[in-house]
Scaffold this motif. Structure first.
Motif, mmCIF file in Angstrom:
data_model
loop_
_atom_site.group_PDB
_atom_site.id
_atom_site.type_symbol
_atom_site.label_atom_id
_atom_site.label_comp_id
_atom_site.label_asym_id
_atom_site.label_seq_id
_atom_site.Cartn_x
_atom_site.Cartn_y
_atom_site.Cartn_z
ATOM 1 N N ARG A 1 4.808 -3.107 -7.735
ATOM 2 C CA ARG A 1 3.720 -2.301 -8.288
ATOM 3 C C ARG A 1 3.988 -0.810 -8.062
ATOM 4 O O ARG A 1 4.237 -0.367 -6.952
ATOM 5 C CB ARG A 1 2.398 -2.692 -7.635
ATOM 6 N N GLY A 2 3.937 -0.042 -9.153
ATOM 7 C CA GLY A 2 4.139 1.390 -9.076
ATOM 8 C C GLY A 2 5.566 1.824 -8.811
ATOM 9 O O GLY A 2 5.835 3.017 -8.635
ATOM 10 N N HIS B 1 10.694 5.004 -5.735
ATOM 11 C CA HIS B 1 11.423 5.618 -6.843
ATOM 12 C C HIS B 1 12.903 5.586 -6.499
ATOM 13 O O HIS B 1 13.326 6.130 -5.478
ATOM 14 C CB HIS B 1 10.940 7.047 -7.077
ATOM 15 N N ASP C 1 0.810 -1.211 0.000
ATOM 16 C CA ASP C 1 0.000 0.000 0.000
ATOM 17 C C ASP C 1 0.849 1.269 0.000
ATOM 18 O O ASP C 1 0.343 2.360 0.232
ATOM 19 C CB ASP C 1 -0.919 0.025 1.226
ATOM 20 N N ARG C 2 2.122 1.117 -0.253
ATOM 21 C CA ARG C 2 3.027 2.278 -0.209
ATOM 22 C C ARG C 2 2.678 3.266 -1.304
ATOM 23 O O ARG C 2 2.461 2.882 -2.456
ATOM 24 C CB ARG C 2 4.469 1.804 -0.359
ATOM 25 N N GLN C 3 2.654 4.552 -0.976
ATOM 26 C CA GLN C 3 2.396 5.608 -1.937
ATOM 27 C C GLN C 3 3.680 5.942 -2.691
ATOM 28 O O GLN C 3 4.787 5.685 -2.203
ATOM 29 C CB GLN C 3 1.873 6.856 -1.228
ATOM 30 N N PRO C 4 3.575 6.492 -3.909
ATOM 31 C CA PRO C 4 4.772 6.854 -4.673
ATOM 32 C C PRO C 4 5.680 7.785 -3.877
ATOM 33 O O PRO C 4 5.234 8.679 -3.164
ATOM 34 C CB PRO C 4 4.188 7.559 -5.906
ATOM 35 N N SER C 5 6.987 7.564 -4.016
ATOM 36 C CA SER C 5 7.961 8.331 -3.255
ATOM 37 C C SER C 5 8.027 9.769 -3.758
ATOM 38 O O SER C 5 8.005 10.022 -4.953
ATOM 39 C CB SER C 5 9.349 7.689 -3.383
ATOM 40 N N PRO D 1 7.298 -1.911 -3.899
ATOM 41 C CA PRO D 1 6.186 -1.179 -4.525
ATOM 42 C C PRO D 1 6.197 0.299 -4.159
ATOM 43 O O PRO D 1 6.436 0.673 -3.010
ATOM 44 C CB PRO D 1 4.947 -1.890 -3.967
ATOM 45 N N GLY D 2 5.933 1.135 -5.160
ATOM 46 C CA GLY D 2 5.820 2.567 -4.946
ATOM 47 C C GLY D 2 7.118 3.319 -4.757
ATOM 48 O O GLY D 2 7.108 4.537 -4.613
#
Length: 402
Positions: free
Chosen positions: A182-183, A154, A120-124, A151-152
């Motif tokens: 993912r992401g 950068h 569930d990590r948001q994009p860095s 995931p998520g």
């Protein structure tokens, strides 16, 4: 520790003994055959090679706790199992012979985990910036690098190679496996500048999850034999890959092979390579993109360019697309030609001598190719790749001056 080969190393040697080496006129190598098997498969009785030669450092403001580096010795059965865990065996392609040789000879490995494992990590907001330096540990070297980006996350990864050991010609068979969650987003900056007598085979395999992005820029020079092969699997929706390369070959060889496989909808890829060839250079640029049935709205692009800077280099450009779906966007092209005379003329008008003017023009062309492969072109300057590119360009031009 008892120095005995692990079972799969023995199995790999047995397979090579029964199947032999890459056949003459093999599709991937028909224009630039690799050296014989004996070059890549030293005698196992020669003893274990050093396991050092790695260096992973954080580039400010990245913290040490944002990544984990695990160094593993494949001569130890437990560490070998941990190193190769989850990795596929070589396939049946021509290039798979290098994979089997690597399984038989791998003597050092590194697993690099970047970011936290949270689905569930948001994009860095701020990328993790790392510098990976790989120094040849011996005259024969077969390292394995496994990169797992959470995931998520950068990440900007600068991969630099050091081949200046003793002045003697070396052999390196490097294998790298990269998996993006993912992401996740990886900007992979690679600088490979071997000594003229070195023989190299670098194979990179990239697997992208949904919404993941992979950007690679490669700066590489030629040597006695130099293979750069990248395979990217875009088998999840909205996965993206962009690859840009600046290749400099003077009186040497270089074989670039890029294979991209689109099996998911809305996946995108772009390949752009610029080759500067001089003297008796022998270089081959291969780009193969597969669009499988069901890859709806896939978008792909290939562009291969070569410029002879002097002499009579031998250059082969091979763009290829295999399309099995209708609703796609696809474009490819290949160009070979000299620099326009007016470009050099206008540069001379700025007061530069001919050598400086030529270097300035070539640096600008290469920089443009590499920056188009990146989401943040400014990272070239931040990580000082522009300075390295300038040095490699001057080195290239100096090799062919009378």
């Amino acid at each position: 520790m008892k120095n005995t080969p692990c079972p799969d190393a023995t199995d790999a040697r047995q397979r090579l003994a029964s199947h032999g080496w890459i056949k003459a006129k093999a599709e991937n190598f028909r224009h630039l055959p690799p050296p014989a098997l004996a070059v890549w498969l030293p005698d196992p009785s020669a003893g274990r090679l050093p396991t050092d030669g790695w260096s992973v450092q954080a580039w400010e403001p990245t913290r040490q706790d944002q990544f984990q580096a695990q160094y593993l010795n494949p001569a130890d059965p437990e560490q070998r199992a941990a190193l190769f865990k989850g990795l596929p065996w070589p396939d049946e392609s021509d290039a798979a012979h290098f994979g089997w040789v690597h399984r038989a000879t791998c003597q050092r490995g590194l697993r690099l985990r970047i970011g936290e494992r949270r689905a569930d990590r948001q994009p860095s907001q701020h990328p993790i910036q790392l510098v990976l330096r790989i120094q040849a540990a011996a005259l024969f070297d077969a390292p394995l690098l496994v990169i797992d980006v959470a995931p998520g996350v950068h990440c900007v990864l600068l991969e630099q190679h050091d081949f200046d050991m003793t002045g003697a010609a070396g052999v390196q068979n490097l294998e790298m496996h990269i998996k993006l969650g993912r992401g996740a987003h990886l900007e992979h900056l690679r600088a490979v500048n071997p000594a003229p007598g070195d023989r190299l085979a670098h194979q990179i395999r990239v697997e992208l999850a949904e919404d993941a992005r992979y950007n690679q820029v490669l700066m590489a020079s030629g040597s006695a034999y130099h293979l750069q092969r990248t395979q990217v699997d875009l088998n999840q929706p909205r996965s993206q890959a962009r690859i840009g390369a600046a290749l400099l070959v003077a009186n040497a060889t270089l074989d670039q092979q890029i294979e991209l496989s689109h099996t998911a909808a809305h996946s995108h890829s772009a390949v752009e390579s610029l080759l500067l060839a001089a003297g008796r250079a022998h270089a081959v640029l291969n780009a193969h993109t597969l669009i499988a049935p069901g890859a709806d709205e896939a978008a792909v692009r290939q562009r291969l360019c070569a410029i002879p800077t002097s002499g009579q280099p031998r250059v082969v450009l091979r763009p290829h697309m295999e399309i099995h779906h209708d609703q796609v966007q696809a474009a490819h092209g290949a160009t070979f030609g000299a620099l326009p005379e007016e470009a050099l003329f206008y540069a001379r008008q700025r007061g530069l001598d001919e050598a400086s003017a030529l270097a300035l023009i070539l640096e600008g062309l290469q920089t443009a190719v590499l920056e188009r492969a990146l989401d943040n072109p400014g990272i070239m300057h931040t990580m000082k790749l522009d300075e390295l590119l300038a040095r490699m360009t001057r080195q290239h031009l100096a090799q062919v001056q009378p």
